[in-house]
Every structure is written in structure tokens, then in C-alpha cells.
Design a protein around this motif. Structure first.
Motif, PDB file in Angstrom:
ATOM      1  N   UNK A   3     -11.900   9.135  -6.529  1.00  0.00           N
ATOM      2  CA  UNK A   3     -11.665   9.963  -5.192  1.00  0.00           C
ATOM      3  C   UNK A   3     -11.711  11.625  -6.200  1.00  0.00           C
ATOM      4  N   UNK A   4     -11.630  11.114  -7.212  1.00  0.00           N
ATOM      5  CA  UNK A   4     -11.846  12.747  -7.961  1.00  0.00           C
ATOM      6  C   UNK A   4     -11.732  12.412  -9.312  1.00  0.00           C
ATOM      7  N   UNK A   5     -11.913  13.970 -10.016  1.00  0.00           N
ATOM      8  CA  UNK A   5     -11.723  13.498 -11.622  1.00  0.00           C
ATOM      9  C   UNK A   5     -10.474  13.105 -12.023  1.00  0.00           C
ATOM     10  N   UNK A   6      -9.346  12.807 -11.777  1.00  0.00           N
ATOM     11  CA  UNK A   6      -8.393  12.523 -12.502  1.00  0.00           C
ATOM     12  C   UNK A   6      -8.475  10.943 -12.287  1.00  0.00           C
ATOM     13  N   UNK A   7      -8.478  10.838 -10.880  1.00  0.00           N
ATOM     14  CA  UNK A   7      -8.431   8.993 -10.488  1.00  0.00           C
ATOM     15  C   UNK A   7      -9.309   8.346 -12.627  1.00  0.00           C
ATOM     16  N   UNK A   8     -10.545   9.476 -12.227  1.00  0.00           N
ATOM     17  CA  UNK A   8     -11.592   9.215 -13.188  1.00  0.00           C
ATOM     18  C   UNK A   8     -11.480   8.682 -14.256  1.00  0.00           C
ATOM     19  N   UNK A   9     -10.299   9.507 -14.859  1.00  0.00           N
ATOM     20  CA  UNK A   9     -10.229   9.367 -16.309  1.00  0.00           C
ATOM     21  C   UNK A   9      -9.063   8.975 -16.502  1.00  0.00           C
ATOM     22  N   UNK A  10      -7.784   8.460 -15.001  1.00  0.00           N
ATOM     23  CA  UNK A  10      -7.233   7.162 -15.308  1.00  0.00           C
ATOM     24  C   UNK A  10      -8.215   5.847 -15.523  1.00  0.00           C
ATOM     25  N   UNK A  11      -8.874   5.558 -14.280  1.00  0.00           N
ATOM     26  CA  UNK A  11      -9.413   3.816 -14.198  1.00  0.00           C
ATOM     27  C   UNK A  11     -10.398   4.029 -15.635  1.00  0.00           C
ATOM     28  N   UNK A  12     -11.311   4.738 -16.090  1.00  0.00           N
ATOM     29  CA  UNK A  12     -11.614   4.624 -17.271  1.00  0.00           C
ATOM     30  C   UNK A  12     -13.290   3.825 -16.628  1.00  0.00           C
ATOM     31  N   UNK A  13     -14.090   3.118 -17.520  1.00  0.00           N
ATOM     32  CA  UNK A  13     -15.588   2.526 -18.068  1.00  0.00           C
ATOM     33  C   UNK A  13     -15.597   1.833 -16.457  1.00  0.00           C
ATOM     34  N   UNK A  35      -9.227  14.518 -22.087  1.00  0.00           N
ATOM     35  CA  UNK A  35      -8.639  16.083 -21.549  1.00  0.00           C
ATOM     36  C   UNK A  35      -9.549  16.598 -22.144  1.00  0.00           C
ATOM     37  N   UNK A  36     -10.271  16.594 -22.628  1.00  0.00           N
ATOM     38  CA  UNK A  36     -11.003  18.672 -23.372  1.00  0.00           C
ATOM     39  C   UNK A  36     -11.802  19.115 -22.223  1.00  0.00           C
ATOM     40  N   UNK A  37     -12.457  17.521 -21.242  1.00  0.00           N
ATOM     41  CA  UNK A  37     -12.944  18.545 -20.045  1.00  0.00           C
ATOM     42  C   UNK A  37     -12.479  18.187 -18.715  1.00  0.00           C
ATOM     43  N   UNK A  38     -11.734  18.062 -18.313  1.00  0.00           N
ATOM     44  CA  UNK A  38     -10.534  17.812 -17.428  1.00  0.00           C
ATOM     45  C   UNK A  38     -10.619  19.370 -16.955  1.00  0.00           C
ATOM     46  N   UNK A  39     -10.213  20.586 -17.817  1.00  0.00           N
ATOM     47  CA  UNK A  39     -10.363  21.973 -16.464  1.00  0.00           C
ATOM     48  C   UNK A  39     -12.057  22.139 -16.005  1.00  0.00           C
ATOM     49  N   UNK A  40     -12.851  21.834 -17.069  1.00  0.00           N
ATOM     50  CA  UNK A  40     -14.084  22.771 -16.990  1.00  0.00           C
ATOM     51  C   UNK A  40     -14.487  21.212 -15.224  1.00  0.00           C
ATOM     52  N   UNK A  41     -14.039  19.921 -15.708  1.00  0.00           N
ATOM     53  CA  UNK A  41     -15.172  19.059 -14.515  1.00  0.00           C
ATOM     54  C   UNK A  41     -14.277  19.457 -12.901  1.00  0.00           C
ATOM     55  N   UNK A 284     -14.811  25.607 -22.389  1.00  0.00           N
ATOM     56  CA  UNK A 284     -15.106  24.420 -23.007  1.00  0.00           C
ATOM     57  C   UNK A 284     -15.412  24.921 -24.522  1.00  0.00           C
ATOM     58  N   UNK A 285     -15.812  25.691 -24.636  1.00  0.00           N
ATOM     59  CA  UNK A 285     -15.419  26.087 -26.815  1.00  0.00           C
ATOM     60  C   UNK A 285     -14.084  26.173 -26.883  1.00  0.00           C
ATOM     61  N   UNK A 286     -13.465  27.248 -25.747  1.00  0.00           N
ATOM     62  CA  UNK A 286     -12.294  27.772 -26.027  1.00  0.00           C
ATOM     63  C   UNK A 286     -10.751  26.243 -26.240  1.00  0.00           C
ATOM     64  N   UNK A 287     -11.459  25.095 -25.131  1.00  0.00           N
ATOM     65  CA  UNK A 287     -10.909  24.093 -25.193  1.00  0.00           C
ATOM     66  C   UNK A 287     -10.701  23.322 -26.713  1.00  0.00           C
ATOM     67  N   UNK A 288     -11.900  23.522 -27.144  1.00  0.00           N
ATOM     68  CA  UNK A 288     -12.136  22.590 -28.643  1.00  0.00           C
ATOM     69  C   UNK A 288     -12.731  23.025 -29.540  1.00  0.00           C
ATOM     70  N   UNK A 289     -11.987  24.342 -29.624  1.00  0.00           N
ATOM     71  CA  UNK A 289     -12.549  25.726 -30.992  1.00  0.00           C
ATOM     72  C   UNK A 289     -13.243  25.763 -31.520  1.00  0.00           C
ATOM     73  N   UNK A 290     -14.975  25.718 -30.223  1.00  0.00           N
ATOM     74  CA  UNK A 290     -15.877  25.947 -30.673  1.00  0.00           C
ATOM     75  C   UNK A 290     -16.665  26.902 -30.664  1.00  0.00           C
ATOM     76  N   UNK A 291     -17.875  27.178 -30.413  1.00  0.00           N
ATOM     77  CA  UNK A 291     -18.802  28.661 -30.265  1.00  0.00           C
ATOM     78  C   UNK A 291     -19.753  28.221 -28.901  1.00  0.00           C
TER      79      UNK A 291
END
Length: 337
Positions: A3-13, A35-41, A284-291
Motif C-alpha cells: 500500500x505504501x513505502x512503509x509496508x514495502x520496507x516491512x514486507x521485503x522481497x 532506512x537510508x532511502x525512505x525519506x526520499x521515497x 539523499x547525500x545528507x542521509x548517507x554523509x555523501x556528496x
């Protein structure tokens, strides 16, 4: 059905594979932790109304896509490191995508020339140096690491790890295979111990006095500073940004590719363009300390505080093509022995 991103993260592949295709969704297989991608999605869904269903695959992504073939529910693949992106492309499970927006927001060296993958963020592979025992000017180039002055003073992870192979491939690109092999032999002779552990383990070894410098990706500094147990390790070192003698600082990427049989292609393109937008790149960069890589974007104040550098301008697909050569000479010098 997700139904949404959170459900997807919990349900898995497993659940994602069984999900029916809907008009307003996009399905993702990801090497990166959810958890690194959820805010973006979540931001993408809020902006577009398109649900994102993500399955986290720690390994076996290529094999899964090959087994699923035209029946795959996956539209996009998220992964890190050019070798993993290249492996997906070389397996024949992606399709080329090129849009004007992607070309405007992703510099040429950070996407596949044929459009099979597009970079999202970068990280530099740099030197972690003891604040007490190493001066800033002691390391200015990657070539310096083979100098006998570092005998018994370098720690590193396995030379056959993808991060190290990418750096060796870059050395081959800049100087040729013979030089790169001699360089590996020089670095090996300077090791304080047999290669072991991950990049953070090398910083711990510097903190413990076992070595003075190590190689590591920049984002590990941010991760260590967020871990109470590892903060002391991080505070014992500074980051130095070496360059190649005839190039810049070695970088690697996180990236996205579209699967060959993407069932929600138009929605997937929308997500790709969203992820390469300046606002999403900075998040995305902030969540991962990247550029972030989109023109006009900036890293966080913390990441910027580590220092500035000029990224090497070689297209990363060139380095991916040299990976097998890098692995071969690494094994020939018995770097990990």
C-alpha cells in the motif's frame, strides 16, 4: 500488494515478487538499506501520488533478475559502487534510459555513456590519518602510499574488496598495468598488518596505534561520529584527500538503473528524475554523509568540514571495465597474503 513505502520496507522481497502491477506504483530492488532511502521515497510519493514498493536485497540481485526475466516486478535497481552497477548492466538485465532532465543533472563521468545507469551521490576514497602522527602535507597523492617512508604504517581492508579494486583500476587507468602492479607491491610492503576488516576497522587500528594511515570512504567518518562506541576513533584522525599524479581524487557512486522488463516504465522514469533533482540529491547525500552530484548542489556542513577536493574526471564505466585486470594483478602480488 504494497500500500505504501512503509509496508514495502516491512514486507521485503518475497512479497514484492508476488505483488500485482498497478498503474500508479514503481517497484525497486535495493542494495541500500531501507532506512537510508525512505525519506526520499516518501517525498516522491507525496509529490506525485505514485507509491514506491521496495525490496532490500543484501545479495543475489543479478541472479534474481536473471531468474525472473520478463516476469520481474522490479522497475529500478538501487545500488552502490560502480562494480555492482556494471555487474547489473553486464548481466543484460537493464535497459538504457536517457532524458534531457537526467543529462542536465548528472555530470557525464557519473553516468553510463549508453544510459544504462545514472549516479545519485558520490563518495571519495581518501586517507584517514592520525592527528598526532601524520601531517597534512605527508600524503598528497595515491602514488605516495607506495613510498618506503610508510613502511609498517598503513592499514587497509582486503585488496580484493570492490572499493579497493576500483582504486586499483583507477591506478591502471592513469599509469598502466605495470605501474599499478608495482604500486600495489609498494603499498603491500608498507602494511602494518595483513589486510582485514572494513574501513572503520582500519580507523580503529589507527586509534589503537597499530598504524598511522588507512584508506577509506569519506562517509564512514559520518557513520563513526554517529556511533557512541566509534566516535573516539573518528576524533583520532583527519581526512586527507590525495589525488593521482595526473588526475583528481578517486570517487565512487551510488546509482540507479532501470530493469530491462520494467512493468512501470513511465513511473520509474519519474522516480529517476526525482532522485537526480537537486533537492532530492541533497536529502539523499545528507542521509548517507555523501556528496550530491547535481550542478549547484552542496554537501552538508559536516561533510564540507572534512575538506575540499577535485574529483577525478574519468568516467566510472571505464574503471568498471578495468576491474578484472585490477583483480588479477592484486592476486598476482598476493596483496592479502
Amino acid at each position: 500488494m504494497f500500500a505504501n513505502v512503509k509496508t514495502a520496507l516491512m514486507a521485503g522481497a518475497a512479497v514484492l515478487a508476488a505483488a500485482p502491477v498497478l498503474a500508479e506504483e514503481v517497484n525497486v530492488y535495493s542494495y541500500r538499506q531501507p532506512e537510508l532511502l525512505q525519506p526520499l521515497l516518501d517525498a516522491f510519493t507525496e509529490e506525485t501520488g505514485i507509491d514506491v514498493n521496495m525490496a532490500y536485497l543484501a545479495k543475489g540481485m543479478v541472479e534474481r533478475l536473471q531468474a525472473e526475466g520478463d516476469r520481474t516486478p522490479a522497475d529500478l535497481v538501487f545500488t552502490v559502487d560502480i562494480s555492482r552497477l556494471a555487474a547489473v548492466v553486464n548481466a543484460g538485465v537493464t535497459q538504457p534510459i536517457t532524458t534531457e532532465y537526467l543529462q542536465e543533472h548528472v555530470p557525464a563521468q557519473y553516468h553510463d555513456p549508453d544510459g544504462h545507469w545514472w549516479g545519485l551521490t558520490t563518495r571519495a576514497r581518501v586517507v584517514y590519518a592520525s592527528k598526532d602522527r601524520v601531517a597534512d602535507e605527508d600524503v598528497t597523492t595515491y602514488e605516495d602510499l607506495a613510498d618506503p617512508k610508510w613502511e609498517g604504517r598503513i592499514c587497509t581492508r582486503s585488496g580484493t574488496h570492490t572499493y579497493m579494486l576500483a582504486l586499483t583500476a583507477a591506478m591502471i587507468h592513469h599509469h598502466g598495468e605495470e605501474y599499478a602492479k608495482e604500486w600495489l607491491e609498494g603499498v603491500k610492503s608498507n602494511l602494518a598488518r595483513k589486510p582485514e576488516g572494513n574501513d572503520r576497522a582500519q580507523v580503529k587500528a589507527i586509534w589503537a596505534g597499530q598504524c598511522d594511515i588507512s584508506l577509506g570512504n569519506t562517509y564512514y567518518m559520518g557513520q563513526m561520529l554517529e556511533d557512541a562506541e566509534q566516535t573516539e576513533w573518528a576524533n583520532s584522525v583527519r581526512l586527507l584527500f590525495p589525488e593521482f599524479d595526473n588526475g583528481g581524487t578517486h570517487v565512487n557512486i551510488s546509482g540507479v538503473a532501470m530493469t530491462k522488463a520494467a512493468p512501470n516504465k513511465e513511473n520509474a522514469i519519474k522516480l529517476m528524475e526525482f532522485l537526480t533533482s537537486p533537492a532530492a540529491q541533497e536529502l539523499y547525500a545528507e542521509a548517507n554523509h555523501e556528496y550530491p552530484i547535481a550542478p549547484g548542489t552542496e554537501a552538508t556542513a559536516l561533510v564540507e568540514s572534512w575538506g575540499t577536493f577535485t574529483a577525478d574526471d574519468v568516467n566510472l564505466m571505464t574503471l568498471a571495465d578495468l576491474r578484472d585486470d585490477a583483480l588479477r594483478i592484486t592476486q598476482e602480488v598476493d596483496f592479502d597474503g
